[in-house]
Design a protein around this motif. Structure first.
Motif, PDB file in Angstrom:
ATOM      1  N   GLU A 247       0.849  -1.195   0.000  1.00 31.30           N
ATOM      2  CA  GLU A 247       0.000   0.000   0.000  1.00 31.30           C
ATOM      3  C   GLU A 247       0.888   1.250   0.000  1.00 31.30           C
ATOM      4  O   GLU A 247       1.787   1.385   0.824  1.00 31.30           O
ATOM      5  CB  GLU A 247      -0.927   0.014   1.216  1.00 31.30           C
ATOM      6  N   ILE A 248       0.596   2.174  -0.909  1.00 27.73           N
ATOM      7  CA  ILE A 248       1.443   3.346  -1.135  1.00 27.73           C
ATOM      8  C   ILE A 248       0.765   4.598  -0.596  1.00 27.73           C
ATOM      9  O   ILE A 248      -0.449   4.776  -0.731  1.00 27.73           O
ATOM     10  CB  ILE A 248       1.722   3.515  -2.639  1.00 27.73           C
ATOM     11  N   GLU A 249       1.564   5.500  -0.010  1.00 27.97           N
ATOM     12  CA  GLU A 249       1.029   6.744   0.534  1.00 27.97           C
ATOM     13  C   GLU A 249       2.070   7.853   0.413  1.00 27.97           C
ATOM     14  O   GLU A 249       3.270   7.612   0.536  1.00 27.97           O
ATOM     15  CB  GLU A 249       0.634   6.559   2.000  1.00 27.97           C
ATOM     16  N   PHE A 250       1.601   9.055   0.154  1.00 25.65           N
ATOM     17  CA  PHE A 250       2.442  10.251   0.174  1.00 25.65           C
ATOM     18  C   PHE A 250       1.824  11.205   1.172  1.00 25.65           C
ATOM     19  O   PHE A 250       0.615  11.443   1.144  1.00 25.65           O
ATOM     20  CB  PHE A 250       2.511  10.903  -1.206  1.00 25.65           C
ATOM     21  N   THR A 251       2.633  11.777   2.074  1.00 28.39           N
ATOM     22  CA  THR A 251       2.113  12.659   3.109  1.00 28.39           C
ATOM     23  C   THR A 251       2.833  13.995   3.067  1.00 28.39           C
ATOM     24  O   THR A 251       4.060  14.049   2.920  1.00 28.39           O
ATOM     25  CB  THR A 251       2.288  12.034   4.507  1.00 28.39           C
ATOM     26  N   SER A 252       2.071  15.067   3.193  1.00 23.50           N
ATOM     27  CA  SER A 252       2.651  16.401   3.158  1.00 23.50           C
ATOM     28  C   SER A 252       1.863  17.347   4.052  1.00 23.50           C
ATOM     29  O   SER A 252       0.658  17.165   4.252  1.00 23.50           O
ATOM     30  CB  SER A 252       2.674  16.946   1.730  1.00 23.50           C
ATOM     31  N   ALA A 253       2.549  18.378   4.545  1.00 26.07           N
ATOM     32  CA  ALA A 253       1.868  19.438   5.281  1.00 26.07           C
ATOM     33  C   ALA A 253       1.248  20.444   4.323  1.00 26.07           C
ATOM     34  O   ALA A 253       0.461  21.299   4.750  1.00 26.07           O
ATOM     35  CB  ALA A 253       2.848  20.149   6.212  1.00 26.07           C
ATOM     36  N   ALA A 296      -2.070  16.892   8.260  1.00 27.18           N
ATOM     37  CA  ALA A 296      -1.299  16.074   7.323  1.00 27.18           C
ATOM     38  C   ALA A 296      -2.209  15.676   6.173  1.00 27.18           C
ATOM     39  O   ALA A 296      -3.277  15.090   6.380  1.00 27.18           O
ATOM     40  CB  ALA A 296      -0.751  14.842   8.027  1.00 27.18           C
ATOM     41  N   TYR A 297      -1.795  16.007   4.961  1.00 26.70           N
ATOM     42  CA  TYR A 297      -2.561  15.648   3.765  1.00 26.70           C
ATOM     43  C   TYR A 297      -1.999  14.345   3.224  1.00 26.70           C
ATOM     44  O   TYR A 297      -0.867  14.285   2.745  1.00 26.70           O
ATOM     45  CB  TYR A 297      -2.498  16.774   2.740  1.00 26.70           C
ATOM     46  N   ARG A 298      -2.812  13.293   3.309  1.00 25.20           N
ATOM     47  CA  ARG A 298      -2.358  11.934   2.987  1.00 25.20           C
ATOM     48  C   ARG A 298      -2.921  11.503   1.631  1.00 25.20           C
ATOM     49  O   ARG A 298      -4.130  11.352   1.465  1.00 25.20           O
ATOM     50  CB  ARG A 298      -2.804  10.976   4.091  1.00 25.20           C
ATOM     51  N   VAL A 299      -2.036  11.355   0.675  1.00 28.76           N
ATOM     52  CA  VAL A 299      -2.412  10.878  -0.660  1.00 28.76           C
ATOM     53  C   VAL A 299      -2.368   9.354  -0.595  1.00 28.76           C
ATOM     54  O   VAL A 299      -1.297   8.757  -0.515  1.00 28.76           O
ATOM     55  CB  VAL A 299      -1.444  11.418  -1.726  1.00 28.76           C
ATOM     56  N   GLN A 300      -3.536   8.721  -0.630  1.00 27.29           N
ATOM     57  CA  GLN A 300      -3.633   7.294  -0.351  1.00 27.29           C
ATOM     58  C   GLN A 300      -4.323   6.529  -1.487  1.00 27.29           C
ATOM     59  O   GLN A 300      -4.830   7.117  -2.431  1.00 27.29           O
ATOM     60  CB  GLN A 300      -4.407   7.075   0.951  1.00 27.29           C
TER      61      GLN A 300
END
Length: 398
Positions: A247-253, A296-300
């Motif tokens: 499972e892939i995720e990108f997290t950014s403020a 936290a903005y989580r691209v999921q």
């Protein structure tokens, strides 16, 4: 037909439906370019909003056409067995259902979705933009967007531990050089300055941007497929994660950076949604008490086909192909308003183009029914529209 404010994807980016003219080039879901052969204002009609499972959204009138995919029963009734139970066998001897494609109207699509049917739109191939002249290699910029600090002069500093020195080696192979910070000590994770990027960082207006202010320059968002993959790999190697199960995720403020990553994935043929985590707290070696942080903005739920979004070995080795198309599932079709709409026709024989949020949609059928056998009327239509028309007759007799 779609509202005049709907977007249509062209080789040079998005263009409003109301600005499309005959001869414009638009992109297809098949990774090709086609031309617009007809533009047809349709007046004021009911407009509906269509939403996919990953949050993608587009608008169209009730008669607009969509190519859909659904599973259809693939079994044949063979009678009763000795116990009186019905016997079914697959037509092809293997599968009990098969994937079929249809072209249906928005009205019919709404009817099926409202009944709970599982309806998907087809996947798209990575969209084809021309290669761009980029001042910073897209992988390097992607990694800097995730992990670098930019000061007002454009200096970029990176903190790289031993497990990520592979990134430094790769950047060096691309011609980039580093200086180690004087603040680096054996007890601390090394800090590096990336040399000779200050002017380029300033030109891209990234200087002085802190984590929650970062966004990807537009020219990078519209690079070639190869350039966009490199950009995504840099972003994911820095602020992306992948679980043991893939499972892939990108997290950014940064909300905008998260949206940019979402757009980047969609432009490469994938589907992805964003979830926001509120009430985030953090500590540090010098701050033991928890402190409130930004959301936290989580691209999921990233689903990419045939593209590994990582280059860093410890992450890339976990990537696995995921073939499900669930992100393209239509979850709602809702009436919004009455509005001026327009439809177009494209030259490609499959008659699909790409609209908002990289959603594939069908052009007009543009079938005209004439209660006449006068060939001159057909000739007139052809001259007016510049399109060859076909005549259809039925078998009824008066």
């Amino acid at each position: 037909a779609q509202p005049l404010t709907s977007k249509v994807l062209t080789p040079n980016g998005w263009k409003l439906m109301g600005d499309i003219v005959v001869g414009d080039e638009v992109l297809t879901p098949y990774g090709t370019v086609t031309k617009v052969t007809g533009v047809y204002p349709k007046g004021i009609r009911p407009v509906y909003g269509l939403q996919l499972r990953d949050g993608s959204y587009a608008e169209s009138c009730n008669e607009h056409l969509w190519q859909i995919e659904r599973y259809k029963t693939n079994v044949d009734y063979k009678g009763l067995d000795e116990d009186g139970k019905k016997i079914y066998e697959p037509y092809d001897g293997q599968k009990t259902c098969k994937l079929v494609q249809e072209v249906i109207s928005t009205d019919e699509l709404k009817s099926r979705v409202d009944k709970g049917r599982q309806i998907n739109l087809p996947k798209i191939a990575p969209v084809v933009y021309p290669e761009k002249d980029l001042s910073i290699h897209p992988y390097v910029l992607g990694y800097l967007m995730g992990d670098a600090n930019f000061d007002e002069k454009g200096h970029a500093t990176l903190t790289l531990g031993n497990k990520d020195l592979e990134v430094k080696v790769y950047m060096e192979s691309l011609g980039y050089e580093f200086n180690q910070s004087n603040n680096s000590t054996p007890e601390k994770t090394p800090v590096y300055y990336v040399k000779n990027v200050c002017d380029k960082v300033r030109d891209l207006r990234l200087n002085g941007k802190v984590s929650f202010e970062k966004s990807i320059p537009e020219i990078y968002m519209q690079g070639s497929i190869k350039q966009r993959i490199a950009l995504l790999q840099g972003l994911m190697d820095s602020d992306g994660t992948i679980s043991q199960t893939g499972e892939i995720e990108f997290t950014s403020a940064s909300e905008q950076l998260a949206k940019d990553v979402q757009t980047l994935v969609r432009s490469l043929g994938g589907r992805v949604d964003i979830h926001v985590k509120e009430n985030v707290f953090y500590t540090s070696p010098t701050q033991s008490t928890k402190k409130q942080a930004r959301p936290a903005y989580r691209v999921q739920n990233i689903r990419l086909f045939d593209i590994n979004p990582f280059k860093l070995e410890r992450k890339a080795s976990r990537w696995m192909q995921r073939c499900d198309n669930s992100g393209n599932r239509v979850v709602s079709v809702e009436y919004l308003r009455d509005e001026q709409v327009q439809c177009i026709r494209v030259e490609d024989e499959r008659h699909l183009y790409i609209t908002d949020d990289f959603i594939p949609t069908h052009n007009t059928s543009n079938i005209v029914f004439l209660k006449s056998t006068d060939d001159s009327m057909l000739d007139t239509l052809q001259k007016m529209s510049g399109i060859t028309h076909k005549a259809f007759t039925n078998s009824k007799r008066s």
